[in-house]
Design an enzyme around this catalytic site. Structure first.
Site, PDB file in Angstrom:
ATOM      1  N   CYS A   1      32.204  41.064  31.541  1.00  0.00           N
ATOM      2  CA  CYS A   1      31.647  41.136  32.895  1.00  0.00           C
ATOM      3  C   CYS A   1      30.847  39.859  33.175  1.00  0.00           C
ATOM      4  CB  CYS A   1      30.739  42.352  33.067  1.00  0.00           C
ATOM      5  SG  CYS A   1      29.915  42.323  34.687  1.00  0.00           S
TER       6      CYS A   1
ATOM      7  N   GLY B   1      45.286  39.061  40.079  1.00  0.00           N
ATOM      8  CA  GLY B   1      45.923  38.619  41.316  1.00  0.00           C
ATOM      9  C   GLY B   1      47.326  39.121  41.583  1.00  0.00           C
TER      10      GLY B   1
HETATM   11  O1  RRO Z   1      30.308  45.219  37.908  1.00  0.00           O
HETATM   12  C1  RRO Z   1      30.636  44.037  38.066  1.00  0.00           C
HETATM   13  O2  RRO Z   1      29.952  43.256  38.737  1.00  0.00           O
HETATM   14  C2  RRO Z   1      31.843  43.474  37.450  1.00  0.00           C
HETATM   15  C3  RRO Z   1      32.312  43.811  36.190  1.00  0.00           C
HETATM   16 BR1  RRO Z   1      31.545  45.139  35.155  1.00  0.00          BR
HETATM   17  C4  RRO Z   1      33.414  43.107  35.631  1.00  0.00           C
HETATM   18  O3  RRO Z   1      33.858  43.333  34.496  1.00  0.00           O
HETATM   19  N1  RRO Z   1      33.985  42.138  36.383  1.00  0.00           N
HETATM   20  C5  RRO Z   1      33.546  41.838  37.621  1.00  0.00           C
HETATM   21  O4  RRO Z   1      34.121  40.945  38.266  1.00  0.00           O
HETATM   22  N2  RRO Z   1      32.472  42.509  38.139  1.00  0.00           N
END
Ligand code: RRO
Length: 317
Positions: free
Chosen positions: A137, A254
């Protein structure tokens, strides 16, 4: 030559020994726990529903705005909003089981101990076909929490999760494209016990509003998804498939059409996740499955598994 009918194409696939009726899953974070999507598509018809990443405690996530459009994709800065593991097990998993979805639970933590604790909590839980360990993340407090950016840290998380889960529960490690050598991270998590890899999470990006002259997202930076990152996903899947040909890969990044899905499978993905496309076309899993059948039929391919990794067989480097 007899023409193959799309209806005769067999889309069944297998990921780390888990049999799926078709390769199309939701991407984590793009369909919550499936309830809203179920108004448009019977989620039991998907290959699997991959949940939004669940942490130990409930979490409200980052401030708003959390989303920004770019010309070829989307930036998000959600910050791991979610119900926490107890909330998920009490409210979401029973619903997913009741509608007959194959559930892949995505888990996330800020420390190795939190991932281990989550996995321990799942030991007696039934109805989860795989656990996807989100170590990538981008929207965390500091980059040191993006475990997938360091082979050693990534392996520590995966090893801890593997040790706590029942052996038959398959573990997917979700990797980040924001690294110099994705193959090194892939090798490391596989050595630590990952049964397969999900590639890729979003790429760290940023947008600035030129009128206010301030960052658009409250979190300043965010994860870029959508068509802009598909070539990066194709490249990561291709490189890892070349280096670790036996390791199952779930490709994500994508995909908007059956042809996009086919491209990732030619690079080496055994299955595909759909993310950003769901926001503007919640029927995409059905449409893309139909398109994929048609793409394969046009090429005289009757079994999906026959195209996985095909770009490598042509000796393309
Ligand atoms: O929750 C998020 O902001 C988030 C997660 Br956990 C992730 O794995 N990838 C993303 O783009 N956002």
């Amino acid at each position: 030559m007899t023409t193959l009918h799309p209806g005769d194409v067999d889309l069944r696939c297998s990921v780390a020994g888990v049999e799926l009726p078709n390769p199309l899953m939701t991407a984590s974070g793009c369909a919550a726990a499936g309830r809203e999507l179920h108004q448009f598509v019977d989620v039991s018809s998907l290959g699997a529903v991959v949940t939004k990443s669940v942490m130990e405690a409930p979490r409200s996530g980052r401030g708003t705005p959390r989303m920004a459009e770019t010309p070829s994709g989307m930036l998000n800065s959600i910050g791991l909003q979610g119900p926490g593991i107890e909330g998920f097990l009490e409210h979401d998993l029973p619903w997913l089981r009741a509608v007959g979805a194959r559930t892949v639970l995505s888990i996330a933590g800020v420390s190795v101990a939190e991932y281990a604790q989550l996995a321990r909590r799942l030991r007696r839980v039934l109805g989860i076909v795989m656990v996807e360990v989100n170590i990538s993340c981008p929207n965390v407090e500091d980059r040191g929490q993006v475990f997938a950016c360091d082979p050693g840290a990534a392996a520590a998380v995966i090893g801890a999760v593997r040790a706590e889960l029942r052996p038959e529960v398959r573990v997917l490690a979700k990797l980040s494209p924001d690294v110099t050598d994705v193959v090194a991270v892939a090798r490391s998590v596989v050595a630590a016990g990952a049964d397969g890899l999900t590639m890729i999470n979003t790429m760290l990006g940023m947008a600035i509003d030129t009128d206010t002259m301030r960052p658009v997202l409250a979190g300043t930076t965010g994860g870029l998804s959508g068509p802009a990152i598909r070539p990066v996903a194709v490249r990561c899947v291709y490189q890892v498939r070349a280096a670790l040909p036996q390791v199952p890969i779930v490709g994500v990044g994508g995909v908007r059409s059956g042809r996009d899905a086919l491209e990732l499978m030619l690079a080496g993905a055994d299955a595909i996740q759909l993310g950003t496309v769901l926001f503007h076309d919640p029927n995409a899993p059905v449409r893309i499955a139909d398109e994929l059948r048609a793409e394969l039929a046009t090429r005289g391919v009757s079994k999906l598994a026959d195209v996985v990794g095909h770009a490598h067989r042509l000796g393309v480097t």
